[in-house]
Structures are given as C-alpha cells and as structure tokens.
Design a protein around this motif. Structure first.
Motif, mmCIF file in Angstrom:
data_model
loop_
_atom_site.group_PDB
_atom_site.id
_atom_site.type_symbol
_atom_site.label_atom_id
_atom_site.label_comp_id
_atom_site.label_asym_id
_atom_site.label_seq_id
_atom_site.Cartn_x
_atom_site.Cartn_y
_atom_site.Cartn_z
ATOM 1 N N ALA A 213 4.717 56.228 16.554
ATOM 2 C CA ALA A 213 5.914 56.410 17.373
ATOM 3 C C ALA A 213 6.792 57.530 16.802
ATOM 4 O O ALA A 213 7.047 57.574 15.605
ATOM 5 C CB ALA A 213 6.714 55.113 17.432
ATOM 6 N N THR A 214 7.256 58.410 17.678
ATOM 7 C CA THR A 214 8.203 59.445 17.272
ATOM 8 C C THR A 214 9.635 58.965 17.430
ATOM 9 O O THR A 214 10.548 59.517 16.810
ATOM 10 C CB THR A 214 8.018 60.714 18.123
ATOM 11 O OG1 THR A 214 8.226 60.393 19.514
ATOM 12 C CG2 THR A 214 6.620 61.298 17.952
ATOM 13 N N HIS A 215 9.821 57.950 18.271
ATOM 14 C CA HIS A 215 11.148 57.405 18.539
ATOM 15 C C HIS A 215 11.026 55.901 18.747
ATOM 16 O O HIS A 215 10.028 55.426 19.298
ATOM 17 C CB HIS A 215 11.772 58.034 19.793
ATOM 18 C CG HIS A 215 11.950 59.515 19.717
ATOM 19 N ND1 HIS A 215 10.886 60.395 19.838
ATOM 20 C CD2 HIS A 215 13.057 60.270 19.516
ATOM 21 C CE1 HIS A 215 11.341 61.637 19.716
ATOM 22 N NE2 HIS A 215 12.644 61.587 19.521
ATOM 23 N N ILE A 216 12.049 55.160 18.324
ATOM 24 C CA ILE A 216 12.130 53.723 18.571
ATOM 25 C C ILE A 216 13.372 53.484 19.426
ATOM 26 O O ILE A 216 14.475 53.898 19.049
ATOM 27 C CB ILE A 216 12.235 52.911 17.268
ATOM 28 C CG1 ILE A 216 11.021 53.174 16.358
ATOM 29 C CG2 ILE A 216 12.358 51.423 17.579
ATOM 30 C CD1 ILE A 216 9.697 52.701 16.927
ATOM 31 N N LEU A 217 13.192 52.815 20.553
ATOM 32 C CA LEU A 217 14.281 52.564 21.491
ATOM 33 C C LEU A 217 14.469 51.066 21.699
ATOM 34 O O LEU A 217 13.512 50.292 21.612
ATOM 35 C CB LEU A 217 13.994 53.229 22.833
ATOM 36 C CG LEU A 217 13.669 54.731 22.821
ATOM 37 C CD1 LEU A 217 13.294 55.191 24.227
ATOM 38 C CD2 LEU A 217 14.849 55.526 22.295
ATOM 39 N N ASP A 218 15.703 50.676 22.019
ATOM 40 C CA ASP A 218 15.952 49.274 22.340
ATOM 41 C C ASP A 218 15.190 48.856 23.590
ATOM 42 O O ASP A 218 14.642 47.763 23.655
ATOM 43 C CB ASP A 218 17.446 49.030 22.552
ATOM 44 C CG ASP A 218 18.199 48.907 21.242
ATOM 45 O OD1 ASP A 218 17.584 48.483 20.247
ATOM 46 O OD2 ASP A 218 19.391 49.236 21.207
ATOM 47 N N SER A 219 15.183 49.717 24.601
ATOM 48 C CA SER A 219 14.528 49.391 25.863
ATOM 49 C C SER A 219 14.295 50.673 26.653
ATOM 50 O O SER A 219 14.708 51.769 26.235
ATOM 51 C CB SER A 219 15.384 48.427 26.689
ATOM 52 O OG SER A 219 16.482 49.117 27.274
ATOM 53 N N ILE A 220 13.688 50.527 27.805
ATOM 54 C CA ILE A 220 13.426 51.667 28.673
ATOM 55 C C ILE A 220 14.717 52.301 29.188
ATOM 56 O O ILE A 220 14.722 53.460 29.610
ATOM 57 C CB ILE A 220 12.511 51.248 29.852
ATOM 58 C CG1 ILE A 220 11.953 52.489 30.559
ATOM 59 C CG2 ILE A 220 13.248 50.320 30.806
ATOM 60 C CD1 ILE A 220 10.898 52.175 31.595
#
Length: 242
Positions: A213-220
């Motif tokens: 993963a290049t980024h981790i997000l809470d949600s879409i």
C-alpha cells in the motif's frame, strides 16, 4: 509538482471497500465448507476459516483449492455452494454500499476518470451483484478473474485487463483501492501510482502495508481527494488511530 502523473483509471475492490458484505461472504464460505464435511467447532473448520481470512480478495475457487488441496472436485463443489449461498443471500437481504461510496464514485467519474470494479467473485456472481446494486451506469467496467484469463488477485491481470479495455496508455495513470493484502499486491504488481488500502475491511494496516500500500485511508470517502491531489507524496496515513 511537475512530475505528478494524472490518474485516468481507478480500479476498485467490492467487498469491504465499496460494499459492506463481509459477513455475507464469510457465511457463504462457512456453508460451503460445511457441505464438504468441515463443520464449526472442529480444528479443521478453524484452520479453513483462517485460510479464508488470509486469502480475502483472491478468486473464490482458488481459496477452496487451498482448503482442499489436490481435490479439484471437492473445491469445485464447495465453490458452487458458495455461489448459491451468497447469491441467495443477495436476493433475500440485498446489498448496501459502504457509506460515502456512491458519492466517491460520482465525484471521480465527474472528473472524467474511468472506473473499473475488480473482484474475486465469478462472472456469474459479479453479474448478480451489479444487478442488485444497480451500478451499471456508475462504472465503466466490471472484471472477474474469468474476464482476465482466469488469474485473479494477487496477480496483476485484472488491472492490466482494465488498462487495455479502457485504452489507458500508461499503468502509472492507474489508482487502486482495496481492503486486503491481495488487493495491494495486485496494484503494486500492475504498476499503479496509487495503491490505497482502506480500514473498512478484513486486513490490518500492517497487512496492507506489507502488500505494498502507498496510502492508508479510513474509508473510500477519503479516496477522491487523494486521487485528485496534485501532491501524492509517499506513503500517507490518514488513519492514525489504528
């Protein structure tokens, strides 16, 4: 930044990313392996469900081949039960998009970005999912492993199939979002500029980062602003509490 590559294609996972059917999927797996003699309360059942969890995002038939190694007939029988169970639940209970998913799709598509759904479901199950969701006018392409020659995640084939079908000239113009390690591996191997892991699904932040993963997000919900940003930077963490 002058070296930023604009995103022209977004490849989105289904379960755990754009729709919230994780429990439905797990129940269908449990019912499928039970028909093959692996029942709750046994060590074999516990081991099988650990394998299911670790293999999320992969083609369902491949998951069953891992549970029943060397027995293709048993794997195929379990897969058929899985499809019938899951599709039956769809008919009875329907399917709900993740909060903010529809708005995210509309925002991305409104900028001219192409949208492709990629999944480990079979083509038959995927068709039923799209029918229940009514998303035919919200996406440009929906891809199952069969559509890409039979290899699903973690192989890059489904993303590359979307690149070819939708006329994207460079894999760096691709962004991927998913909730499993196999989603991340798929995006990384395909050469996508953005491989975003979301915390609404089955795998931990550590598993997502391990997959690339290049980024981790809470949600879409956070995804459109990332895709449309002029500064993608390196690995970003939008979810600091987990």
């Amino acid at each position: 930044m002058s070296d930023v590559v604009p995103i022209k294609l977004v490849c989105l996972d289904l379960a755990g990313t754009t729709v919230g059917d994780i429990a439905m999927v797990e129940r269908a797996f449990a019912e499928a392996i039970a028909t093959q003699g692996i029942v709750p309360g046994t060590g074999a059942y516990a081991r099988a469900m650990v394998h299911v969890h670790r293999s999320r995002g992969c083609p369902k038939i491949d998951v069953f081949r891992g549970i029943f190694p060397g027995n293709e007939a048993q794997a195929q029988a379990a897969n058929l039960t899985f499809e019938r169970s899951y599709e039956g639940t769809l008919e009875r209970a329907g399917l709900e998009p993740m909060p903010g998913a529809l708005e995210a799709l509309d925002k991305l598509r409104g900028t001219g970005i192409k949208l492709a759904l990629i999944t480990g479901f079979s083509r038959t199950t995927l068709s039923r999912v799209l029918s229940v969701l009514g998303w035919h006018d919200k996406i440009d392409l929906a891809i199952s492993p069969e559509d890409a020659g039979g290899r699903g995640r973690p192989w890059p084939d489904m993303i590359l199939h979307a690149v070819l079908r939708l006329g994207v000239e460079d894999v760096r113009h691709v962004a991927v979002i998913g909730d499993s390690e196999s989603d991340m591996l798929c995006g990384k191997r395909a050469g996508a500029s953005i491989v975003a892991g979301v915390m609404t699904g089955v795998h931990s932040r550590e598993r997502l980062l391990k997959g690339g993963a290049t980024h981790i997000l809470d949600s879409i919900v956070d995804f459109p602003s990332l895709v449309l940003s002029d500064d993608l930077g390196t690995t970003q963490v939008a979810s600091s509490a987990r």
